[in-house]
Design a protein around this motif. Structure first.
Motif, PDB file in Angstrom:
ATOM      1  N   GLU A   7       0.842  -1.198   0.000  1.00 47.68           N
ATOM      2  CA  GLU A   7       0.000   0.000   0.000  1.00 47.68           C
ATOM      3  C   GLU A   7       0.874   1.245   0.000  1.00 47.68           C
TER       4      GLU A   7
ATOM      5  N   LEU B 133       1.805   1.091  -8.694  1.00 50.60           N
ATOM      6  CA  LEU B 133       1.510  -0.221  -9.268  1.00 50.60           C
ATOM      7  C   LEU B 133       1.429  -0.125 -10.785  1.00 50.60           C
TER       8      LEU B 133
ATOM      9  N   LYS C   4      -1.027   3.200 -11.360  1.00 52.58           N
ATOM     10  CA  LYS C   4      -1.571   4.056 -10.307  1.00 52.58           C
ATOM     11  C   LYS C   4      -0.407   4.495  -9.437  1.00 52.58           C
TER      12      LYS C   4
ATOM     13  N   ALA D 101      -0.916   2.791  -4.468  1.00 51.14           N
ATOM     14  CA  ALA D 101      -1.909   1.721  -4.367  1.00 51.14           C
ATOM     15  C   ALA D 101      -2.634   1.747  -3.025  1.00 51.14           C
TER      16      ALA D 101
ATOM     17  N   ASP E 169      -7.799  -1.513  -3.806  1.00 51.39           N
ATOM     18  CA  ASP E 169      -7.549  -1.753  -5.234  1.00 51.39           C
ATOM     19  C   ASP E 169      -7.376  -3.243  -5.530  1.00 51.39           C
TER      20      ASP E 169
ATOM     21  N   LEU F  36      -4.512  -8.376  -8.763  1.00 55.97           N
ATOM     22  CA  LEU F  36      -3.711  -7.400  -8.009  1.00 55.97           C
ATOM     23  C   LEU F  36      -3.966  -7.594  -6.526  1.00 55.97           C
TER      24      LEU F  36
ATOM     25  N   VAL G 144      -2.850  -5.900  -2.959  1.00 53.25           N
ATOM     26  CA  VAL G 144      -2.198  -4.783  -2.283  1.00 53.25           C
ATOM     27  C   VAL G 144      -2.144  -5.087  -0.793  1.00 53.25           C
TER      28      VAL G 144
END
Lengths: 114, 115
Positions: B15, B19, B78, B81, B85, B111, B113
């Motif tokens: 986090e 990404l 992004k 993250a 997400d 994905l 996170v």
């Protein structure tokens, strides 16, 4: 707007049975499509329609029929269910037939064929 | 024939870190490119699309993607993250030169996170 709705949410069939997956949209979208989602394979196009009365085949049409008698509804019919048709089925719609439009997806129907 | 490749089955990121989810495509003509996200037990949701013009496209939830014609890529990015997400991401292509009636999806990239 309800968007794209699908029924049923879950279904279990026996091999050889037939059934219809329902799809409806209330956005007056011209284009509608059916996909199946299998692990590791993404979404594959089964059939699509560019307007009422017009349908065509996608990548994996065998074993499935569609019709589009109204703008709102686009049912998918399984003629004789087979275990290979166990999958998650998504209906989608977009504003018109032009390729630059994004699609709106329904919540899916989870089908198991025994 | 059209095709889409997402080379990573899963992407793990902490986090707050940037990404990238990769996508390459193959079409005979000019593409329209899309990214969709799928949360558990839900349908796909549209994130962003490239039609024409600026190669950097901005979309929902702070996501952006860069169209690179020479590398036939459309990577999703992004800057920072969020745990929220975490989801399954799909790249998709439509070939405008063939009418674009058929959308081809990649296999998806999950994905994750971590907080």
């Amino acid at each position: 707007n309800a968007g794209v709705t699908q029924t049923p949410e879950f279904q279990v069939l026996k091999t050889g049975q037939s059934m219809t997956l329902q799809c409806a949209q209330d956005m007056n979208h011209e284009y509608m499509s059916w996909y199946r989602q299998d692990p590791g394979m993404g979404l594959r196009l089964i059939h699509y329609s560019v307007g009422a009365g017009i349908t065509d085949q996608g990548e994996v049409p065998n074993g499935y029929n569609v019709s589009r008698s109204t703008t709102e509804d686009f049912p998918l019919r399984l003629l004789s269910a087979a275990p290979s048709q166990t999958s998650v089925y998504f209906c989608a719609s977009s504003y018109n037939r032009f390729a630059n439009n994004e699609q709106f997806f329904g919540p899916g129907t989870r089908l198991t064929v025994l | 024939a059209q095709s889409v490749a997402q080379p990573e089955d899963q992407v793990n990121v902490a986090e707050g870190n940037p990404l990238t989810v990769k996508c390459t495509y193959s079409v005979s003509g000019n593409p329209y490119l899309f990214w969709y996200v799928q949360y558990p037990n839900r349908g796909l949701q549209f994130l962003l699309k490239y039609i024409t013009g600026d190669n950097l496209v901005k979309g929902s939830y702070g996501f952006e993607a860069e169209f690179n014609k020479s590398q036939t890529s459309f990577h999703l990015k992004k800057p920072s993250a969020l745990v929220s997400d975490s989801a399954l991401y799909f790249c998709a292509v439509r070939d405008r030169s063939t009418g674009g009636f058929k959308t081809i999806f990649g296999a998806g990239t999950r994905l994750f996170v971590k907080a």
